[in-house]
Design a protein around this motif. Structure first.
Motif, PDB file in Angstrom:
ATOM      1  N   LEU A 111      48.010  35.622  41.689  1.00  0.00           N
ATOM      2  CA  LEU A 111      48.941  36.727  41.438  1.00  0.00           C
ATOM      3  C   LEU A 111      48.181  37.958  40.953  1.00  0.00           C
ATOM      4  O   LEU A 111      47.128  37.852  40.331  1.00  0.00           O
ATOM      5  CB  LEU A 111      49.983  36.313  40.401  1.00  0.00           C
ATOM      6  CG  LEU A 111      50.797  35.060  40.720  1.00  0.00           C
ATOM      7  CD1 LEU A 111      51.767  34.753  39.592  1.00  0.00           C
ATOM      8  CD2 LEU A 111      51.531  35.195  42.037  1.00  0.00           C
ATOM      9  N   HIS A 112      48.758  39.139  41.239  1.00  0.00           N
ATOM     10  CA  HIS A 112      48.143  40.404  40.817  1.00  0.00           C
ATOM     11  C   HIS A 112      49.164  41.262  40.107  1.00  0.00           C
ATOM     12  O   HIS A 112      50.241  41.477  40.661  1.00  0.00           O
ATOM     13  CB  HIS A 112      47.566  41.156  42.025  1.00  0.00           C
ATOM     14  CG  HIS A 112      46.503  40.376  42.715  1.00  0.00           C
ATOM     15  ND1 HIS A 112      45.230  40.233  42.207  1.00  0.00           N
ATOM     16  CD2 HIS A 112      46.522  39.653  43.865  1.00  0.00           C
ATOM     17  CE1 HIS A 112      44.530  39.477  43.025  1.00  0.00           C
ATOM     18  NE2 HIS A 112      45.291  39.118  44.033  1.00  0.00           N
ATOM     19  N   PRO A 113      48.884  41.751  38.923  1.00  0.00           N
ATOM     20  CA  PRO A 113      47.763  41.347  38.086  1.00  0.00           C
ATOM     21  C   PRO A 113      47.967  39.908  37.627  1.00  0.00           C
ATOM     22  O   PRO A 113      49.066  39.373  37.728  1.00  0.00           O
ATOM     23  CB  PRO A 113      47.832  42.324  36.914  1.00  0.00           C
ATOM     24  CG  PRO A 113      49.270  42.689  36.812  1.00  0.00           C
ATOM     25  CD  PRO A 113      49.791  42.683  38.231  1.00  0.00           C
ATOM     26  N   LEU A 114      46.923  39.295  37.120  1.00  0.00           N
ATOM     27  CA  LEU A 114      47.016  37.912  36.652  1.00  0.00           C
ATOM     28  C   LEU A 114      47.954  37.806  35.455  1.00  0.00           C
ATOM     29  O   LEU A 114      47.881  38.633  34.537  1.00  0.00           O
ATOM     30  CB  LEU A 114      45.640  37.401  36.205  1.00  0.00           C
ATOM     31  CG  LEU A 114      44.628  37.083  37.277  1.00  0.00           C
ATOM     32  CD1 LEU A 114      43.286  36.731  36.637  1.00  0.00           C
ATOM     33  CD2 LEU A 114      45.107  35.952  38.159  1.00  0.00           C
ATOM     34  N   PRO A 115      48.839  36.802  35.430  1.00  0.00           N
ATOM     35  CA  PRO A 115      49.575  36.538  34.191  1.00  0.00           C
ATOM     36  C   PRO A 115      48.567  36.255  33.077  1.00  0.00           C
ATOM     37  O   PRO A 115      47.488  35.708  33.333  1.00  0.00           O
ATOM     38  CB  PRO A 115      50.419  35.309  34.539  1.00  0.00           C
ATOM     39  CG  PRO A 115      50.575  35.371  36.027  1.00  0.00           C
ATOM     40  CD  PRO A 115      49.253  35.923  36.518  1.00  0.00           C
ATOM     41  N   PRO A 116      48.888  36.615  31.840  1.00  0.00           N
ATOM     42  CA  PRO A 116      47.888  36.609  30.774  1.00  0.00           C
ATOM     43  C   PRO A 116      47.374  35.254  30.308  1.00  0.00           C
ATOM     44  O   PRO A 116      46.243  35.163  29.846  1.00  0.00           O
ATOM     45  CB  PRO A 116      48.592  37.331  29.617  1.00  0.00           C
ATOM     46  CG  PRO A 116      50.042  37.181  29.907  1.00  0.00           C
ATOM     47  CD  PRO A 116      50.172  37.135  31.392  1.00  0.00           C
ATOM     48  N   GLY A 117      48.156  34.197  30.439  1.00  0.00           N
ATOM     49  CA  GLY A 117      47.747  32.910  29.877  1.00  0.00           C
ATOM     50  C   GLY A 117      46.917  32.072  30.819  1.00  0.00           C
ATOM     51  O   GLY A 117      47.319  31.794  31.942  1.00  0.00           O
ATOM     52  N   GLU A 118      45.727  31.680  30.349  1.00  0.00           N
ATOM     53  CA  GLU A 118      44.862  30.812  31.136  1.00  0.00           C
ATOM     54  C   GLU A 118      45.284  29.364  30.969  1.00  0.00           C
ATOM     55  O   GLU A 118      45.990  29.015  30.035  1.00  0.00           O
ATOM     56  CB  GLU A 118      43.410  30.987  30.697  1.00  0.00           C
ATOM     57  CG  GLU A 118      42.861  32.354  31.026  1.00  0.00           C
ATOM     58  CD  GLU A 118      41.394  32.498  30.661  1.00  0.00           C
ATOM     59  OE1 GLU A 118      40.718  31.467  30.481  1.00  0.00           O
ATOM     60  OE2 GLU A 118      40.937  33.640  30.568  1.00  0.00           O
ATOM     61  N   SER A 119      44.822  28.516  31.872  1.00  0.00           N
ATOM     62  CA  SER A 119      45.135  27.093  31.853  1.00  0.00           C
ATOM     63  C   SER A 119      43.860  26.298  32.081  1.00  0.00           C
ATOM     64  O   SER A 119      42.880  26.817  32.610  1.00  0.00           O
ATOM     65  CB  SER A 119      46.143  26.780  32.974  1.00  0.00           C
ATOM     66  OG  SER A 119      46.323  25.393  33.102  1.00  0.00           O
TER      67      SER A 119
END
Length: 155
Positions: A111-119
């Motif tokens: 997705l652009h921009p990236l959603p803020p939470g990493e996994s």
């Protein structure tokens, strides 16, 4: 013995039977325990059981997803609402925690921009919504629309 129940069977029935209209149990962190089911009804039951301010977030997210992706399929699995496309799998899930609502984009790394939470999972990205966070409806709708067009996750 015809027509009679054993005392053991009566105990099991009493322990497992839920009263009609009983409120769903909240699991640790305030996540509603909703039976697995497909369609809008189980998702609406989950949203109705979301505690406090999270209920409003759940209603707003569901309305936004439904409006953004006409014909979206819904289900509750693992005590979380899932959204996907018929025959293609799931693109998004929602889960309640004690102090926030987590939106999981299963192919969020695209997705652009990236959603803020990493996994820990390479493809997954999160959006955590807290009580007083601003809700950027346009950005969330953009992520939902993008996510709905990506290859979905089979679960």
């Amino acid at each position: 013995m015809t027509g009679r129940t054993s005392k053991g069977a009566e105990k099991v029935t009493k322990k497992t039977a839920k009263p009609a209209g009983a409120a769903p149990k909240l699991l640790s962190g305030g996540n509603p325990q909703i039976p697995k089911g497909y369609g809008d009804a189980p998702v609406q039951a989950y949203i109705a059981a979301m505690p406090d301010w999270k209920n409003e977030i759940g209603r707003r997210l569901d309305a936004l997803i439904t409006r953004t992706v006409p014909g979206v399929c819904k289900a509750v699995k693992w005590n979380s609402p899932f959204y996907g496309m018929e025959g293609q799998g799931w693109f998004l899930g929602v889960h309640c925690y004690a102090s926030y609502v987590k939106v999981a984009f299963f192919k969020g790394a695209s997705l652009h921009p990236l959603p803020p939470g990493e996994s820990k999972q390479k493809e997954v990205r999160y959006l955590d919504i807290r009580k007083d966070d601003p809700f950027d409806e346009a950005q969330v709708a953009s992520w939902v629309e993008q996510a709905s067009r990506l290859p979905d996750e089979r679960m």
